[in-house]
Enzyme design. Structure first.
Site, PDB file in Angstrom:
ATOM      1  N   GLU A   1      -6.998 -10.607  -4.426  1.00 55.39           N
ATOM      2  CA  GLU A   1      -6.754 -11.728  -3.495  1.00 55.39           C
ATOM      3  C   GLU A   1      -7.905 -12.727  -3.484  1.00 55.39           C
ATOM      4  O   GLU A   1      -7.891 -13.670  -2.688  1.00 55.39           O
ATOM      5  CB  GLU A   1      -6.480 -11.186  -2.083  1.00 55.39           C
ATOM      6  CG  GLU A   1      -5.144 -10.455  -1.999  1.00 55.39           C
ATOM      7  CD  GLU A   1      -4.976  -9.702  -0.681  1.00 55.39           C
ATOM      8  OE1 GLU A   1      -5.997  -9.243  -0.137  1.00 55.39           O
ATOM      9  OE2 GLU A   1      -3.830  -9.568  -0.216  1.00 55.39           O
TER      10      GLU A   1
ATOM     11  N   ASP B   1       0.828  -1.203   0.000  1.00 54.01           N
ATOM     12  CA  ASP B   1       0.000   0.000   0.000  1.00 54.01           C
ATOM     13  C   ASP B   1       0.864   1.255   0.000  1.00 54.01           C
ATOM     14  O   ASP B   1       0.534   2.267  -0.625  1.00 54.01           O
ATOM     15  CB  ASP B   1      -0.868   0.067   1.267  1.00 54.01           C
ATOM     16  CG  ASP B   1      -1.746  -1.150   1.470  1.00 54.01           C
ATOM     17  OD1 ASP B   1      -1.418  -2.213   0.917  1.00 54.01           O
ATOM     18  OD2 ASP B   1      -2.743  -1.036   2.200  1.00 54.01           O
TER      19      ASP B   1
END
Lengths: 769, 769
Positions: free
Chosen positions: B490, B360
């Site tokens: 994911e 991130d």
């Protein structure tokens, strides 16, 4: 090979010499069980060294709260744990005020342990020198009665060798036990009552959550030089333990003997309010017979088991010992008397894995039980799944399936899933196929079709519904695909179109459709009962057929092999032989991602399909697939070598078949995987049996007839085995030169040997060179 | 939308009315931090209702022993936990012998909480009626100083309304705290010393294992009607807590005020033997200034932050509040003063996830910090990874990589991996690419190339080595493939040839080769230093080029799109719009296997690649891929909507861009994901900023020049933002009719607006209609 302390012997497992490092391994190897209960070979007397105390009651478990790093939707909330039960074998001893403890004593000599597999008992003898220099000889023998399966007996003798002795002998029962395997270190037992009557003691305890009521009991009697001295114990009762303290002074060379009877009564079998009174009845029957008679009956009971299941190997004691150990342990674990039970992967020898029932039962164990016992035993194993059908439907619903689709759990105790790795729990769905295959296999072997209309068809329908819903129509391929699965080779996770799974799914759909057709015609009342219950429609059947007829199978034109899964050929195809030894076993040396992207195969996967459905492939095809896949197979599952041994034998590669056989037959005795201290690999033991009977012996069922293609490893002089085929026992005796067949029970039987018909008559042997 | 109790306001987060159900959510939303420490908005006084007590010191963590269901080789042994630090804010109160507790009192009225983002403080006021019918008005204000970042201050006032009052006020510091998130319920702190001097108290405590030494301190002073009454406390000291007890009787309508200063000194910044004396110095500086002056300085410090980073939105208070909340929280979390720190996904607002640094930082946060702060801040974030390079190499070695290949951890605190799901830890390797991309992005934005020869190239080489080794040559495809990965989406695990990962891997190899070439020519001494250190050979470079040039990319000829991974087209391609609402969010409603075999995308995956590398694709290609993938995207990651918002804006789909913007900007304020009680989504807040600046404003760097394509959602009257580009601050003001640009600092700057060059001069505004 990791240990060689077990002495080769045809009928016994024998350890000589005491080594504290081996205690936990031997506790596993010398475990005893009678199908209803079992225990590790823990010492009776106190042992302060490293030990794994385990005593287990069949069917008594605890739903331990699941613990994972990251929760996934669909994980079971609870995970059924094999539950360590109260200890009834304990006998503490002090001699002239010093505790008998093999870990802290001065010297242990002549230590010998024997597990007599022919007669079903465990013994231990040794001479110990205590720190106070007192020498004492100890002999202990114990067994769990096959006939009276709620009771076991111990004869424990002490002979002071170099001085007179003040002995304090303290047999006890103890419910203050813990589990080796526990997620949250919860307390598993609630103790409700401790009671004593004369020389008998009883502890009533319930499992928490599952609320199994149990009574653990004991009775003890004291003898000096074989005379019952009628000694009364002093009693000590704590919150969770009852001890009988016997104090006796004996002269040196005199022998004090304690006989202890103990065991469990459980509300799985009796009304929970009667557990103590049933325990008293059981004790009365056992003690009326007495230790010696009970032991004689034990020998007879085991003789009956060997009568229909023994395998002899001539010219290789270690192989002989190995196969008998496997047959013995399977029988200690499961005898087929109770359809609520199954064959736990560690039996009564450890706690690892939790749950008790894997697809191992259907894929590996049922053939053994079908061929060595009455067909009711195998049927009972099938019924176990029938009884869990509703739970399997619930389980599938939790995962989003509908309309009675059933997904049997990866591992279970009571029908509920108790596994929690998403790649296994949710994805290793081929287990469902093995359950259907076992129904087919049972009928093929026993000829008993009645199970299918009575119960099996409902299971098949639930499974077929699952496969139809689990398949996805790929617009791109214009075929049905099965995405996101883990095959028998658990070194691949979340793959698409695992050939074995797709093949099994198609087979299940086709087979179920055939059975529906047959039952509709031949068992009309069953048919209408079932259809009414499961609400099957013609549209549904059509859909099944569409999916089955249009299933996609990954195939390489170039290699002319079915691919284990989509994309298999993208891997770096270096054979196992070219891997450095230092990197093996890869499951201990490599990170998981590296294993996953490698071509290495844990256990038969495509070849498992070729094993189940060998009639649907030519020998050439088998050979091509065996030669393609076996070189990438690391056999790091205990279930791997047996299938490969059978196929190598079929391909006439007896050297290779024998090598595989060796890996399976003495897996635990030689502790190939460095983990025997955790317990034995019970289910794979059935694979060893298959390696001999189906592999070397080439036994098959063809058109309802027994058929053999006998072969023999060159390392053996000969071997023999017996099978029960449709209530007739056939003995097959194979030497380097010839094979004899004898019908031990039954009048007449047609068999095929190397595709030629032979008629066997009662008690007459036919020999073929 | 799940909550609407936060009052719309341009500059503050405001809650009115007390609701015990909202306490934990508000504790998260009103959290305060200053980059060096932070805390949830827990009440100062005792609260017996449901609460999540959290106070955190930047960089102080605990390596909790990993707990998983089934261990996989390669899992990290420890998992760095964000560590709840000793509490210094606590102030217990009793009034006429009854404890002040909002959970047990009779009535709470006029409850109001405000987080003033403009000035950086938190306040709370209410009137409470106790069970004894005493009414009391309470006002509390607190802040964590930006300038003196080891200290915070609280002003806590009590005014009895309907009776005179015997007050007992007990400020304390307490090291007897536990973690909300803990694997084994370990004790995390060792307390070594508690000391008191006048009205100051100090607790020295060390974290176990990591052995961070800390001193938690407080000083308190009492006022009645604003006069310091010089009250001396009674002191109570336990093993882990120091309390000052002040007893005072006041008349009704009089106001008692406690000023409390507190905080931490830590051996990350000071010699561990000096922590108490440094704490005293800090307290002296703070108390010399006093509460009011410290607060004035706080306002100035926040004004300076807003000066270079504010975004205004005209005509939409909720949007205005949302974007400022995001900018405020990012600044509370990380200010770039310490290159050992990073931007934790929950900042100082909770403990979930453990560790602090995900990809991130590179993918979402660096653009924000580059554009709103001095370039040193972004460089500091890059250096964080450089400082962890050796650990990344060790990490890769554990997974079987060699020769200096580096795999950065999925999440880390000190460079070591602290994540333990195999499908993420071992497979979500694209993170390595984002770290390389950030180096490219930093140079592109700042023009500061010096970082690459000084430090960045070593990181790039480690990463390039990883990609080369991680790629597999597929003989079948005659190309390099990357097997067994998890992409940014994911909701797919262990897939082959995730297009984004393959593309990033190729890009990393190419980019590293280019940098090596450039540095060899232009930075010869750096070049020879690095080559000597990393032992790079020409063969290795050739191999990199071979892999890069022959990378395989899954592509559908029919759809003319790159495929997210091999086999994507086999899925059942039903768009999200056609999913029943009751089944959303799928991560709460579906089992994991069902998610995995579905086409649904958690967050931008192929489109993340189109975002990073947009110059390498045409708008037509972007449109085709956006139209193919977005309909399958469920945006169940907080990081998803921003990228889609930017791309929708680029495609001139302003309605859609605005919808995505709304989802990201008030994610926590409106608690879209029902989890704000666990803490805020800090890193995704940078994505909200990107949605406005890069999305609506269309800011890009092209050939080293700032470039804009201004657009505006029809719901807004106008909006403005500021960016710091190479030490010049530009304000961009966009309304429905026109856009103005003003160079607030710096002399002259050429920018591009809709591809036309414009020259900005200092303080002069240029407007374009």
């Amino acid at each position: 090979m990791n240990q060689d302390y077990i002495k080769p012997d045809n009928w016994s497992i024998i350890e000589e010499g005491f080594d504290a490092e081996r205690v936990k391994s031997s506790e596993s190897l010398f475990s005893i069980g009678n199908g209803a209960m079992g225990q590790r070979a823990d010492f009776e007397e106190h042992y302060s060294g490293d030990t794994f105390q385990g005593s287990y009651i069949a069917g008594v478990y605890y739903p331990d709260k699941t613990r994972v790093g990251w929760w996934k939707n669909g994980y079971p909330e609870y995970f059924a744990k094999v539950l360590n039960a109260p200890n009834w074998i304990g006998i503490d001893v002090t001699l002239n005020n010093e505790q008998l403890d093999l870990f802290t004593c001065k010297k242990v000599e002549n230590f010998r342990r024997e597990l007599n597999m022919k007669e079903g008992w465990l013994s231990r003898s040794f001479t110990v020198t205590l720190q106070n220099n007192n020498e004492i000889q100890v002999k202990a023998k114990r067994f769990l009665s096959l006939d009276l399966d709620e009771v076991g007996a111990i004869e424990y003798s002490l002979t002071p060798l170099n001085s007179d002795a003040d002995l304090v002998i303290t047999p006890y029962i103890d419910a203050g036990i813990t589990n080796e395997d526990s997620n949250w270190d919860d307390k598993f037992w609630n103790i409700s009552n401790l009671s004593i009557e004369n020389n008998q003691a009883f502890i009533e305890a319930q499992t928490m959550k599952t609320n199994f009521h149990t009574c653990t009991f004991m009775q003890s009697d004291c003898f000096v030089n074989n005379q019952n001295i009628g000694l009364k114990p002093q009693v000590i009762k704590t919150d969770n333990k009852i001890s009988f303290i016997y104090k006796v002074s004996i002269n040196r060379q005199e022998t004090f003997t304690l006989q202890k009877f103990g065991g469990y009564t459980v509300d799985r079998n009796h009304d929970k309010s009667n557990l103590v009174s049933v325990a008293k009845q059981v004790l009365k029957i056992a003690t009326d017979k007495g230790f010696n008679q009970l032991l004689e009956e034990q020998k007879l009971a085991w003789a009956a088991i060997w009568e229909s299941s023994d395998i002899t190997i001539d010219g290789d004691v270690k192989a002989q010992q190995g196969i008998r150990f496997n047959i013995f342990q399977l029988n200690q674990t499961y005898l087929g008397k109770d359809s609520r039970l199954n064959i736990g992967p560690k039996g009564f020898t450890g706690e690892k894995y939790g749950g008790s029932t894997y697809w191992d039962t259907e894929a590996y164990c049922i053939p053994f039980y079908m061929a060595t016992k009455d067909e009711k035993v195998a049927r009972s194993l099938l019924e176990y799944r029938y009884n869990h059908l509703d739970k399997a439907i619930e389980n599938a619903e939790k995962l989003g399936f509908k309309n009675g689709a059933a997904l049997y759990p990866m591992v279970t105790m009571n029908g509920e899933e108790c596994h929690n790795e998403w790649e296994i729990t949710f994805e290793e769905i081929h287990r469902n196929g093995a359950i259907a295959f076992a129904i087919f296999n049972y009928y093929r072997y026993t000829g008993d079709y009645s199970y299918i209309p009575e119960k099996g068809l409902e299971v098949l329908i639930g499974i077929a519904r699952f496969w139809q819903q689990r398949a996805t129509f790929s617009a791109d391929k214009n075929q049905y695909v099965i995405l996101g699965v883990t095959g028998p080779n658990e070194y691949e996770n979340n793959v698409n179109n695992n050939w074995y799974t797709n093949y099994l799914a198609k087979w299940c759909l086709d087979y179920t459709l055939e059975q529906i057709e047959k039952i509709e015609k031949e068992y009309t009342s069953d048919f209408s009962r079932i259809i009414k219950k499961v609400k099957l429609t013609d549209e549904e059947l059509k859909l099944w057929k569409t999916v089955a007829d249009n299933m996609y199978f990954p195939f390489s034109e170039k290699q002319q092999v079915y691919l284990q899964q989509d994309g298999f050929l993208d891997k770096e195809l270096i054979s196992v032989a070219d891997l450095p030894k230092a990197e093996r076993p890869i499951n201990q040396k490599w990170s998981w991602d590296r294993i996953l992207r490698s071509p290495y195969i844990k256990q038969a996967d495509v070849l498992q399909g070729f094993y189940f459905f060998e009639d649907q492939f030519s020998d050439k095809e088998l050979e091509r697939h065996f030669d393609f896949y076996e070189p990438f197979t690391v056999h790091e599952s205990s279930l791997s070598p047996c299938v490969h041994s059978i196929q190598a034998a079929k391909l006439d590669r007896m050297e290779q078949a024998y090598t595989f056989y060796l890996r399976t037959s003495r897996l635990d005795l030689d502790d190939y995987n460095h983990e025997v201290h955790e317990g034995l690999h019970i289910t794979s033991m059935a694979g060893t049996w298959m390696s001999i009977v189906e592999g070397f012996g080439g036994m098959r069922i063809k058109d309802s007839k027994l058929s053999f293609t006998p072969k023999i490893p060159k390392q053996w002089k000969g071997y023999s085995f017996k099978v029960n085929f449709r209530n007739q026992i056939i003995k097959v005796d194979i030497s380097q030169k010839q094979t004899s067949f004898e019908l031990l029970s039954g009048d007449k039987l047609e068999i095929f040997v190397n595709d030629k018909s032979i008629i066997l008559n009662n008690k007459k042997s036919i020999t073929i060179s």
